[in-house]
Design an enzyme around this catalytic site. Structure first.
Site, PDB file in Angstrom:
ATOM      1  N   TYR A 154      -3.891  -8.558   3.627  1.00 45.16           N
ATOM      2  CA  TYR A 154      -4.605  -9.839   3.694  1.00 45.16           C
ATOM      3  C   TYR A 154      -4.369 -10.563   2.385  1.00 45.16           C
ATOM      4  O   TYR A 154      -4.504  -9.965   1.307  1.00 45.16           O
ATOM      5  CB  TYR A 154      -6.109  -9.596   3.901  1.00 45.16           C
ATOM      6  CG  TYR A 154      -6.948 -10.857   3.888  1.00 45.16           C
ATOM      7  CD1 TYR A 154      -6.838 -11.792   4.917  1.00 45.16           C
ATOM      8  CD2 TYR A 154      -7.849 -11.115   2.860  1.00 45.16           C
ATOM      9  CE1 TYR A 154      -7.611 -12.958   4.912  1.00 45.16           C
ATOM     10  CE2 TYR A 154      -8.621 -12.276   2.855  1.00 45.16           C
ATOM     11  CZ  TYR A 154      -8.493 -13.190   3.886  1.00 45.16           C
ATOM     12  OH  TYR A 154      -9.255 -14.332   3.885  1.00 45.16           O
ATOM     13  N   ASP A 256      -0.043  -9.103  -4.959  1.00 48.49           N
ATOM     14  CA  ASP A 256      -1.363  -9.686  -4.759  1.00 48.49           C
ATOM     15  C   ASP A 256      -2.386  -8.657  -5.241  1.00 48.49           C
ATOM     16  O   ASP A 256      -2.735  -7.722  -4.529  1.00 48.49           O
ATOM     17  CB  ASP A 256      -1.558 -10.039  -3.278  1.00 48.49           C
ATOM     18  CG  ASP A 256      -2.899 -10.711  -3.029  1.00 48.49           C
ATOM     19  OD1 ASP A 256      -3.714 -10.768  -3.977  1.00 48.49           O
ATOM     20  OD2 ASP A 256      -3.136 -11.154  -1.893  1.00 48.49           O
ATOM     21  N   LYS A 284     -10.902 -10.778  -7.774  1.00 49.88           N
ATOM     22  CA  LYS A 284     -12.067  -9.910  -7.845  1.00 49.88           C
ATOM     23  C   LYS A 284     -11.926  -9.029  -9.088  1.00 49.88           C
ATOM     24  O   LYS A 284     -10.875  -8.469  -9.336  1.00 49.88           O
ATOM     25  CB  LYS A 284     -12.134  -9.030  -6.599  1.00 49.88           C
ATOM     26  CG  LYS A 284     -12.098  -9.846  -5.321  1.00 49.88           C
ATOM     27  CD  LYS A 284     -12.237  -9.021  -4.078  1.00 49.88           C
ATOM     28  CE  LYS A 284     -11.996  -9.898  -2.865  1.00 49.88           C
ATOM     29  NZ  LYS A 284     -12.578  -9.466  -1.633  1.00 49.88           N
TER      30      LYS A 284
HETATM   31  C1  LIG Z   1      -5.576  -8.954  -1.501  1.00 51.71           C
HETATM   32  C2  LIG Z   1      -6.328 -10.226  -1.297  1.00 51.71           C
HETATM   33  N1  LIG Z   1      -5.720 -11.397  -1.501  1.00 51.71           N
HETATM   34  C3  LIG Z   1      -6.363 -12.568  -1.373  1.00 51.71           C
HETATM   35  C4  LIG Z   1      -7.680 -12.614  -0.996  1.00 51.71           C
HETATM   36  C5  LIG Z   1      -8.390 -13.937  -0.881  1.00 51.71           C
HETATM   37  O1  LIG Z   1      -9.273 -14.054  -1.948  1.00 51.71           O
HETATM   38  P1  LIG Z   1     -10.540 -15.061  -1.856  1.00 51.71           P
HETATM   39  O2  LIG Z   1     -11.471 -14.474  -0.861  1.00 51.71           O
HETATM   40  O3  LIG Z   1     -11.074 -15.097  -3.252  1.00 51.71           O
HETATM   41  O4  LIG Z   1      -9.987 -16.378  -1.416  1.00 51.71           O
HETATM   42  C6  LIG Z   1      -8.359 -11.425  -0.759  1.00 51.71           C
HETATM   43  C7  LIG Z   1      -9.780 -11.438  -0.365  1.00 51.71           C
HETATM   44  O5  LIG Z   1     -10.364 -10.445  -0.001  1.00 51.71           O
HETATM   45  C8  LIG Z   1      -7.681 -10.193  -0.904  1.00 51.71           C
HETATM   46  O6  LIG Z   1      -8.273  -9.013  -0.700  1.00 51.71           O
END
Ligand SMILES: Cc1ncc(COP(=O)(O)O)c(C=O)c1O
Length: 455
Positions: A154, A256, A284
């Protein structure tokens, strides 16, 4: 008694608030991951206050918190140092200037010092924004269009990447060459032509696609360890292969690290696994619970922004709250031995959960890196999303989750999310979870027997 009956007694005040919330907030919560559709059945508990590793709901229950806000509360709730730094900064400076300022340099310098692949960094507000920029930068730098991504990962909600997370397996085509499937309605179908979707941990299909299309690939984006399909770690040599073949074909490698960043090593998964990407997204963990994200990369790649060839903008980028939080968090994460200590604590928890599940004759796989992990109720290894769909017993996970919640242990009800151990969790928090887990496994074992699992 059914879980619904027990829960409605447990969470009576939450029910009242839920009824009020659904009148003005779709689904009764600010993000779909907090709603019944994502497992918070029949409605989520409403929270009152968090302190350190504990969180209290409006019905007066205290939980050991392994949800941690879905990841950002890496220092626990209301860490006094970060809270004070943010309060001081906004009292002293303000919140938003629309111009650069000194604290922004301080925060950026600390991230650059911490993360191996980051020589320059821009702050932004959410992981989705950071990923959107990373992909556009990769396309702008290479002049190419194709993006390779993996099933079950994701990367946020933007159209370019909101594909093939957890979709209908029947629509996803063969594992050797999956079909891109949008993760929900509203995503333009034409974007499928910009994507190649692959099965994670499958070196062969990746090498084959790079041999065929590598010279048209702008970037490969991956979670360096998958934490959006429970937890799935990279097989030995897999990240190295991604690195080698992207470099060989002039494509960029994007890690990511929205979840993995600062999670089990200060420099993120790239430090832990020793593989350096061209671009990194972080969120996060970065701000110790305050809303901030970042995109960082090599000086060469980030020069596209520096030279004004690519405009990366955002009204709230690098605001004072964000930079004060990042600066204070980075200082705290620099404590010698911190990550080793907390990984060991989490690994003890994982090991003891394994033996408790074994004692209850439940087939489980507990995978993770101490400070983040997940439990699969499966007797077969899970190497990717397709394995998870086929082998992981979601019904047993749900029973276990329900029993844990009613014993004061909080984590997300979906087996595709994670359990997070913060950097302030203690042996007492782990022991509290283990006491609850022994009983919850016994109930889950009875449910499994009723559902026909042998034993
Ligand atoms: C690996 C990863 N990338 C991107 C995102 C998107 O981040 P945000 O919820 O801060 O938009 C998430 C959210 O859980 C994530 O786990």
């Amino acid at each position: 008694m059914t879980f619904e009956n027990r829960y409605s007694t447990w969470a009576g005040r939450s029910r009242e608030l839920f009824d009020q919330a659904t009148e003005v907030i779709p689904g009764g919560a600010g993000s779909s991951a907090r709603t019944a559709k994502f497992g918070w059945m029949p409605y989520p508990p409403f929270m009152a206050q968090g302190t350190g590793s504990r969180i209290r709901d409006v019905d007066g229950h205290e939980y050991v918190d392994y949800l941690l806000g879905l990841g950002p509360m890496i220092l626990g709730h209301r860490h006094p140092v970060v809270t004070r730094a943010v309060a001081d900064a906004i009292t002293e400076y303000g919140t938003c200037f629309g111009l650069p300022y000194e604290l922004e340099i301080e925060a950026a310098r600390k991230v650059v010092d911490a993360v191996p692949g980051v020589e320059m960094v821009r702050f932004t507000n959410s992981g989705s924004e950071a990923v959107g920029s990373a992909i556009r930068i990769a396309r702008a730098c290479t002049g190419r269009r194709l993006l390779i991504r993996f099933e079950g990962h994701y990367h946020g909600w933007q159209d370019t990447v909101y594909w093939s997370n957890h979709v209908d397996p029947a629509a996803a085509g063969p594992a050797s060459r999956p079909r891109p499937v949008p993760s929900g309605p509203g995503v333009p179908a034409e974007l499928a032509a910009t994507l190649i979707v692959l099965t994670w941990n499958d070196a062969e299909s990746f090498a084959a696609v790079m041999a065929e299309h590598g010279d048209q690939v702008a970037a490969v984006i991956t979670e360096p360890a998958v934490f959006n399909t429970g937890c799935i770690l990279p097989e030995p040599g897999y990240l190295e292969l991604l690195r080698e073949l992207t470099a060989r074909h002039g494509a960029l490698l994007i890690f990511d690290e929205v979840i993995t960043g600062f999670r089990f090593a200060r420099g993120g998964a790239q430090e832990y696994f020793g593989v350096t990407p061209d671009l990194t997204t972080m969120a996060k963990g970065l701000g110790g619970g305050f809303p901030v994200a970042a995109i960082g990369g090599s000086r060469e790649v980030m020069s596209i922004i520096a030279e004004g060839r690519y405009s990366h903008s955002g009204t709230y980028n690098a605001n004072v709250v964000a930079c004060a939080a990042v600066s204070a968090t980075m200082d705290l994460l620099a404590e010698p031995g911190l990550f080793e200590r907390q990984r060991a604590l989490g690994e003890r928890l994982m090991a003891e959960l394994r033996s408790l599940a074994g004692a209850a004759c439940l087939p489980v796989i507990i995978e993770g890196l101490g400070t983040v992990f997940q439990i699969w109720f499966s007797d077969r290894p899970i190497r990717n999303w397709r394995d998870a769909e086929r082998y992981a017993r979601e019904d047993l996970f749900t029973t276990w989750w329900q029993e844990m919640l009613l014993r004061g242990v909080l984590f997300h009800p979906s087996q595709y999310e994670n359990l997070f151990v913060s950097l302030v969790h203690t042996d007492a928090d782990v022991d509290a979870m283990l006491n609850a887990a022994a009983e919850a496994f016994a109930v889950t074992r009875s449910a499994a027997r009723l559902a026909g699992l042998p034993g």
